[in-house]
Design a protein around this motif. Structure first.
Motif, PDB file in Angstrom:
ATOM      1  N   MET A   1       0.850  -1.178   0.000  1.00 43.82           N
ATOM      2  CA  MET A   1       0.000   0.000   0.000  1.00 43.82           C
ATOM      3  C   MET A   1       0.887   1.229   0.000  1.00 43.82           C
ATOM      4  O   MET A   1       1.878   1.296   0.702  1.00 43.82           O
ATOM      5  CB  MET A   1      -0.907  -0.042   1.224  1.00 43.82           C
ATOM      6  CG  MET A   1      -1.900   1.087   1.291  1.00 43.82           C
ATOM      7  SD  MET A   1      -3.208   0.749   2.480  1.00 43.82           S
ATOM      8  CE  MET A   1      -2.814   1.966   3.707  1.00 43.82           C
ATOM      9  N   GLN A   2       0.511   2.209  -0.788  1.00 41.59           N
ATOM     10  CA  GLN A   2       1.322   3.415  -0.857  1.00 41.59           C
ATOM     11  C   GLN A   2       1.122   4.263   0.388  1.00 41.59           C
ATOM     12  O   GLN A   2       0.182   4.072   1.136  1.00 41.59           O
ATOM     13  CB  GLN A   2       1.005   4.197  -2.117  1.00 41.59           C
ATOM     14  CG  GLN A   2      -0.375   4.833  -2.145  1.00 41.59           C
ATOM     15  CD  GLN A   2      -0.623   5.549  -3.455  1.00 41.59           C
ATOM     16  OE1 GLN A   2      -0.022   5.225  -4.465  1.00 41.59           O
ATOM     17  NE2 GLN A   2      -1.503   6.503  -3.447  1.00 41.59           N
ATOM     18  N   PHE A  12      -8.944   6.125  -0.145  1.00 42.31           N
ATOM     19  CA  PHE A  12      -8.132   4.990  -0.573  1.00 42.31           C
ATOM     20  C   PHE A  12      -8.828   3.672  -0.237  1.00 42.31           C
ATOM     21  O   PHE A  12      -8.891   2.760  -1.056  1.00 42.31           O
ATOM     22  CB  PHE A  12      -6.744   5.047   0.073  1.00 42.31           C
ATOM     23  CG  PHE A  12      -5.798   4.015  -0.461  1.00 42.31           C
ATOM     24  CD1 PHE A  12      -5.084   4.242  -1.626  1.00 42.31           C
ATOM     25  CD2 PHE A  12      -5.629   2.798   0.200  1.00 42.31           C
ATOM     26  CE1 PHE A  12      -4.213   3.276  -2.125  1.00 42.31           C
ATOM     27  CE2 PHE A  12      -4.762   1.842  -0.290  1.00 42.31           C
ATOM     28  CZ  PHE A  12      -4.058   2.080  -1.462  1.00 42.31           C
ATOM     29  N   SER A  16     -10.122   0.947  -2.856  1.00 39.93           N
ATOM     30  CA  SER A  16      -9.599  -0.418  -2.700  1.00 39.93           C
ATOM     31  C   SER A  16     -10.727  -1.436  -2.656  1.00 39.93           C
ATOM     32  O   SER A  16     -10.661  -2.480  -3.314  1.00 39.93           O
ATOM     33  CB  SER A  16      -8.771  -0.538  -1.426  1.00 39.93           C
ATOM     34  OG  SER A  16      -7.634   0.262  -1.478  1.00 39.93           O
ATOM     35  N   GLU A  36      -3.229  -4.535  -6.929  1.00 36.68           N
ATOM     36  CA  GLU A  36      -2.579  -3.462  -6.173  1.00 36.68           C
ATOM     37  C   GLU A  36      -2.187  -2.303  -7.090  1.00 36.68           C
ATOM     38  O   GLU A  36      -2.366  -1.135  -6.746  1.00 36.68           O
ATOM     39  CB  GLU A  36      -1.356  -4.003  -5.439  1.00 36.68           C
ATOM     40  CG  GLU A  36      -0.711  -2.964  -4.535  1.00 36.68           C
ATOM     41  CD  GLU A  36       0.434  -3.545  -3.724  1.00 36.68           C
ATOM     42  OE1 GLU A  36       1.298  -2.741  -3.328  1.00 36.68           O
ATOM     43  OE2 GLU A  36       0.471  -4.760  -3.482  1.00 36.68           O
ATOM     44  N   GLN A  37      -1.668  -2.630  -8.246  1.00 37.03           N
ATOM     45  CA  GLN A  37      -1.278  -1.601  -9.205  1.00 37.03           C
ATOM     46  C   GLN A  37      -2.495  -0.782  -9.647  1.00 37.03           C
ATOM     47  O   GLN A  37      -2.425   0.444  -9.738  1.00 37.03           O
ATOM     48  CB  GLN A  37      -0.613  -2.246 -10.421  1.00 37.03           C
ATOM     49  CG  GLN A  37      -0.112  -1.264 -11.445  1.00 37.03           C
ATOM     50  CD  GLN A  37       0.526  -1.976 -12.633  1.00 37.03           C
ATOM     51  OE1 GLN A  37       0.258  -3.137 -12.905  1.00 37.03           O
ATOM     52  NE2 GLN A  37       1.361  -1.262 -13.336  1.00 37.03           N
ATOM     53  N   ASN A  40      -3.675   1.594  -6.801  1.00 33.59           N
ATOM     54  CA  ASN A  40      -2.803   2.773  -6.715  1.00 33.59           C
ATOM     55  C   ASN A  40      -3.009   3.719  -7.894  1.00 33.59           C
ATOM     56  O   ASN A  40      -3.061   4.943  -7.718  1.00 33.59           O
ATOM     57  CB  ASN A  40      -1.341   2.352  -6.611  1.00 33.59           C
ATOM     58  CG  ASN A  40      -1.023   1.730  -5.274  1.00 33.59           C
ATOM     59  OD1 ASN A  40      -1.560   2.116  -4.249  1.00 33.59           O
ATOM     60  ND2 ASN A  40      -0.157   0.738  -5.285  1.00 33.59           N
ATOM     61  N   ASP A  44      -4.466   7.466  -7.445  1.00 32.29           N
ATOM     62  CA  ASP A  44      -3.699   8.624  -7.944  1.00 32.29           C
ATOM     63  C   ASP A  44      -4.512   9.439  -8.932  1.00 32.29           C
ATOM     64  O   ASP A  44      -4.479  10.668  -8.914  1.00 32.29           O
ATOM     65  CB  ASP A  44      -2.392   8.162  -8.600  1.00 32.29           C
ATOM     66  CG  ASP A  44      -1.391   7.625  -7.599  1.00 32.29           C
ATOM     67  OD1 ASP A  44      -1.548   7.890  -6.389  1.00 32.29           O
ATOM     68  OD2 ASP A  44      -0.446   6.926  -8.036  1.00 32.29           O
TER      69      ASP A  44
END
Length: 97
Positions: A1-2, A12, A16, A36-37, A40, A44
């Protein structure tokens, strides 16, 4: 996770949950996307300053549709590259009609 700030954590988590659910129920997404990519990337995208409306103002159904549209584009993007020359000819013929 970022690394996310306290203010953006609910957004987020919301993104998710939607991405996880959509990928869990779609074989194509499971095959072609990295969960996950995509979480994110979409976070963003919605976090950019010029994005309107703010993610907190988008209802769940609309946000799910928007995220699904993004996932579709990423899942089918490049699929034509996977076709053999024969399959590409069939595709070209079908599109030309």
């Amino acid at each position: 996770m970022q690394d996310i700030s306290f203010q953006t954590e609910p957004a987020f988590k919301r993104i998710s949950a939607i991405v996880e659910d959509l990928i869990a129920h779609n074989d194509l997404y499971q095959e072609r996307l990295d969960q996950e990519q995509m979480i994110n990337y979409i976070f963003d995208l919605f976090s950019q300053a010029d994005t309107s409306p703010d993610i907190d103002q988008i209802n769940q159904e609309d946000l799910t549709k928007r995220i699904n549209g993004i996932l579709v584009l990423h899942a089918v993007g490049g699929m034509l590259n996977d076709l053999t020359p024969e399959e590409m000819a069939i595709f070209d013929e079908a599109v030309g009609r």
